[in-house]
Design an enzyme around this catalytic site. Structure first.
Site, PDB file in Angstrom:
ATOM      1  N   GLY A 140       0.825  -1.219   0.000  1.00 27.99           N
ATOM      2  CA  GLY A 140       0.000   0.000   0.000  1.00 27.99           C
ATOM      3  C   GLY A 140       0.853   1.261   0.000  1.00 27.99           C
ATOM      4  O   GLY A 140       1.631   1.503  -0.927  1.00 27.99           O
ATOM      5  N   GLY A 193     -13.188  -0.880   2.128  1.00 27.01           N
ATOM      6  CA  GLY A 193     -12.524  -0.774   0.816  1.00 27.01           C
ATOM      7  C   GLY A 193     -11.148  -1.403   0.788  1.00 27.01           C
ATOM      8  O   GLY A 193     -10.349  -1.140  -0.113  1.00 27.01           O
ATOM      9  N   GLU A 196      -9.975  -7.046  -2.024  1.00 25.98           N
ATOM     10  CA  GLU A 196      -9.983  -7.114  -3.489  1.00 25.98           C
ATOM     11  C   GLU A 196     -11.426  -7.237  -3.974  1.00 25.98           C
ATOM     12  O   GLU A 196     -12.321  -7.604  -3.207  1.00 25.98           O
ATOM     13  CB  GLU A 196      -9.214  -8.349  -3.959  1.00 25.98           C
ATOM     14  CG  GLU A 196      -7.745  -8.342  -3.643  1.00 25.98           C
ATOM     15  CD  GLU A 196      -7.040  -7.152  -4.271  1.00 25.98           C
ATOM     16  OE1 GLU A 196      -6.962  -7.057  -5.493  1.00 25.98           O
ATOM     17  OE2 GLU A 196      -6.562  -6.289  -3.505  1.00 25.98           O
ATOM     18  N   ASP A 207      -3.408 -13.025  -2.440  1.00 27.61           N
ATOM     19  CA  ASP A 207      -2.936 -11.647  -2.626  1.00 27.61           C
ATOM     20  C   ASP A 207      -1.551 -11.453  -1.987  1.00 27.61           C
ATOM     21  O   ASP A 207      -0.654 -10.872  -2.604  1.00 27.61           O
ATOM     22  CB  ASP A 207      -3.961 -10.678  -2.025  1.00 27.61           C
ATOM     23  CG  ASP A 207      -3.510  -9.236  -2.127  1.00 27.61           C
ATOM     24  OD1 ASP A 207      -3.561  -8.695  -3.241  1.00 27.61           O
ATOM     25  OD2 ASP A 207      -3.095  -8.660  -1.101  1.00 27.61           O
ATOM     26  N   LYS A 211       2.070 -10.650  -3.928  1.00 24.66           N
ATOM     27  CA  LYS A 211       2.988  -9.567  -3.538  1.00 24.66           C
ATOM     28  C   LYS A 211       4.385 -10.117  -3.222  1.00 24.66           C
ATOM     29  O   LYS A 211       5.396  -9.466  -3.505  1.00 24.66           O
ATOM     30  CB  LYS A 211       2.412  -8.813  -2.344  1.00 24.66           C
ATOM     31  CG  LYS A 211       1.184  -7.985  -2.727  1.00 24.66           C
ATOM     32  CD  LYS A 211       0.419  -7.564  -1.504  1.00 24.66           C
ATOM     33  CE  LYS A 211      -0.759  -6.667  -1.845  1.00 24.66           C
ATOM     34  NZ  LYS A 211      -1.725  -6.546  -0.749  1.00 24.66           N
ATOM     35  N   GLY A 305      -6.290   0.681   1.129  1.00 31.14           N
ATOM     36  CA  GLY A 305      -7.098   1.890   1.300  1.00 31.14           C
ATOM     37  C   GLY A 305      -6.893   2.794   0.107  1.00 31.14           C
ATOM     38  O   GLY A 305      -5.845   2.775  -0.537  1.00 31.14           O
TER      39      GLY A 305
HETATM   40  N1  HSE Z   1      -6.717  -6.285  -0.874  1.00 29.81           N
HETATM   41  C1  HSE Z   1      -5.403  -5.788  -0.635  1.00 29.81           C
HETATM   42  C2  HSE Z   1      -5.088  -5.878   0.846  1.00 29.81           C
HETATM   43  C3  HSE Z   1      -5.325  -4.373  -1.128  1.00 29.81           C
HETATM   44  O1  HSE Z   1      -6.022  -6.097   1.617  1.00 29.81           O
HETATM   45  O2  HSE Z   1      -3.932  -5.773   1.234  1.00 29.81           O
HETATM   46  C4  HSE Z   1      -3.944  -3.825  -1.229  1.00 29.81           C
HETATM   47  O3  HSE Z   1      -3.161  -4.535  -2.148  1.00 29.81           O
END
Ligand code: HSE
Length: 328
Positions: A140, A193, A196, A207, A211, A305
Site C-alpha cells: 500500500g 474498501g 480485493e 494476494d 505480492k 485503502g
Molecule cells: N486487498 C489488498 C489488501 C489491497 O487487503 O492488502 C492492497 O493490495
C-alpha cells in the site's frame, strides 16, 4: 504532466480525490472505468467526473473504451489501476504494453501484470526509454520499492518477511480484539474498501503470495511464479485459535516469507509474540528486510485503502517527472 487513468474503483477514485485537493501540476487528459471513458487534452474536470460516477455509476461516454484512451489520448503517464486478474493479468497487461509501445511511462497498482510479466514489461520499458513503476502493488502506502531501489542500493537482501495483506490483518485484529466472527470481520474489511474485488484472493493468502512474487522478482530477479509459493490462508481460522494464542500472550498473523538461500517461499498464518516487530494492527502492513550492510529494517504503514494507495501511485508519477520529464 498529463495522466491517463484506467480504473475508477477505490484506487482510481482515491487518486482523483487527491489530484482534486492538491496542486501537484498533474492534469488528467484521459479516464476510463469499466463502462465508459473520457478524453480531453485540456484536462478533465475532476469534481464533475467524481459526481457523475457517484450519481450514475459511470464516469463518461459509453462509446469510449479503456483501449481508446490508451491508444488515442494525449498523455505522458498511463496510470493503470484496474482490478487485478492474477491468472491472466489481462486486460491490464495489454493496456500497459500498448502504452509502453507508444513511448508512454506506466504506473500501476495492478498486481497481475507485475506478478506474471515483470521481466518482459521492464525490458520493454527500457527498450522504449520509459519507466514502468509499480510501488502501489506491494505494501500500500509503504515505499518499499523506493527503499529497495534507492535507500538500500548496494545492499544484498538476504530475506524478506512481511504482513502483505491489509484485509487479513484487519480481520485477524478485529477477531482477536472484538471477538468478531470471521464473516463479520470480513464484511467490515470490505466496507472499508480494503478487500480485493474478489475477497477470496485476500483471505486465501493469494494476494499476499502475489505480492511476495513481485517482491522476490524485484529483489532477486528470479522470475518466480505464484505456483512456486506455498500458500495457506486465514479462511479456516477460528476465534478459538486466536483466543488460545492470546492466552500465551501471542497472536496470529498471516506472514509472507522469502529466504532464497534456504529455499523458503511461503505465505501462512503464524503464531507470534505480541511484541514481535511484524505484529501490527488493523489494515497496517509490515515488511522486514534482512540485508548484508544495513542489517534488519522494518517498514510499517497502511497496506490498503484508497488514499493510501493513491499515495504510492502519486509518488511514482512524481518520481517519473523528476527523472524523465525534466531531463535529469
Ligand atoms: N486487498 C489488498 C489488501 C489491497 O487487503 O492488502 C492492497 O493490495
Amino acid at each position: 504532466m498529463k495522466l491517463a487513468i484506467l480504473g475508477m474503483g477505490a484506487v482510481g477514485r482515491g487518486i482523483l480525490e487527491v489530484l482534486d485537493g492538491k496542486e501537484l501540476g498533474l492534469t488528467v487528459t484521459g479516464l476510463a472505468d469499466s463502462k465508459s471513458g473520457l478524453m480531453d487534452r485540456d484536462g478533465i474536470h475532476i469534481e464533475e467526473v467524481l459526481a457523475a460516477k457517484r450519481e450514475r455509476g459511470f464516469c463518461g461516454d459509453k462509446y469510449i473504451s479503456a483501449t481508446d484512451i490508451v491508444e488515442q489520448a494525449d498523455y505522458d503517464v498511463l496510470v493503470e489501476v484496474t482490478p487485478t486478474d492474477a491468472r491472466t493479468g489481462e486486460p491490464a497487461t495489454g493496456f500497459i504494453k500498448a502504452a509502453i509501445g507508444r513511448g508512454k511511462h506506466v504506473v500501476t497498482s495492478n498486481k497481475g501484470p507485475v506478478a506474471l510479466h515483470h521481466a518482459v514489461l521492464q525490458s520493454m520499458a527500457r527498450k522504449h526509454g520509459v519507466a514502468f513503476r509499480y510501488e502501489a502493488t506491494v505494501g500500500g502506502a509503504i515505499p518499499i520499492m523506493h527503499t529497495l531501489e534507492h535507500g538500500l542500493a548496494g545492499n544484498r537482501v538476504l530475506a524478506v518477511f512481511g504482513i502483505l495483506n491489509g484485509t487479513c490483518n484487519f480481520i485477524l485484529t478485529r477477531m482477536a480484539a472484538e471477538n468478531l466472527t470471521y464473516d463479520q470481520a470480513l464484511l467490515e474489511a470490505r466496507e472499508m474498501g480494503y478487500a480485493e474485488a474478489d475477497p477470496t484472493y485476500d483471505v486465501k493468502g493469494i494476494d499476499a503470495a502475489i505480492k511476495l512474487v513481485i517482491l522476490s522478482n524485484t529483489i532477486w530477479k528470479r522470475n518466480v511464479k505464484l505456483d512456486d509459493v506455498g500458500i495457506t490462508g486465514i479462511d479456516m481460522l477460528t476465534t478459538d485459535a486466536l483466543r488460545l494464542a492470546e492466552e500465551q500472550h501471542c497472536t496470529i498473523r498471516l506472514i509472507a516469507e522469502a529466504v532464497p538461500e534456504r529455499g523458503i517461499l511461503r505465505v501462512a498464518p503464524r503464531v507470534l509474540p505480541k511484541n514481535h516487530p511484524l505484529v501490527v494492527d488493523g489494515s497496517l502492513n509490515a515488511i522486514t528486510l534482512e540485508t548484508d550492510m544495513a542489517g534488519e529494517i522494518t517498514l510499517i504503514g497502511k497496506g490498503a485503502g484508497s488514499r493510501e494507495t493513491a499515495s504510492a501511485i502519486i509518488g511514482d508519477v512524481l518520481f517519473i517527472r523528476e527523472m524523465h520529464v525534466r531531463g535529469h
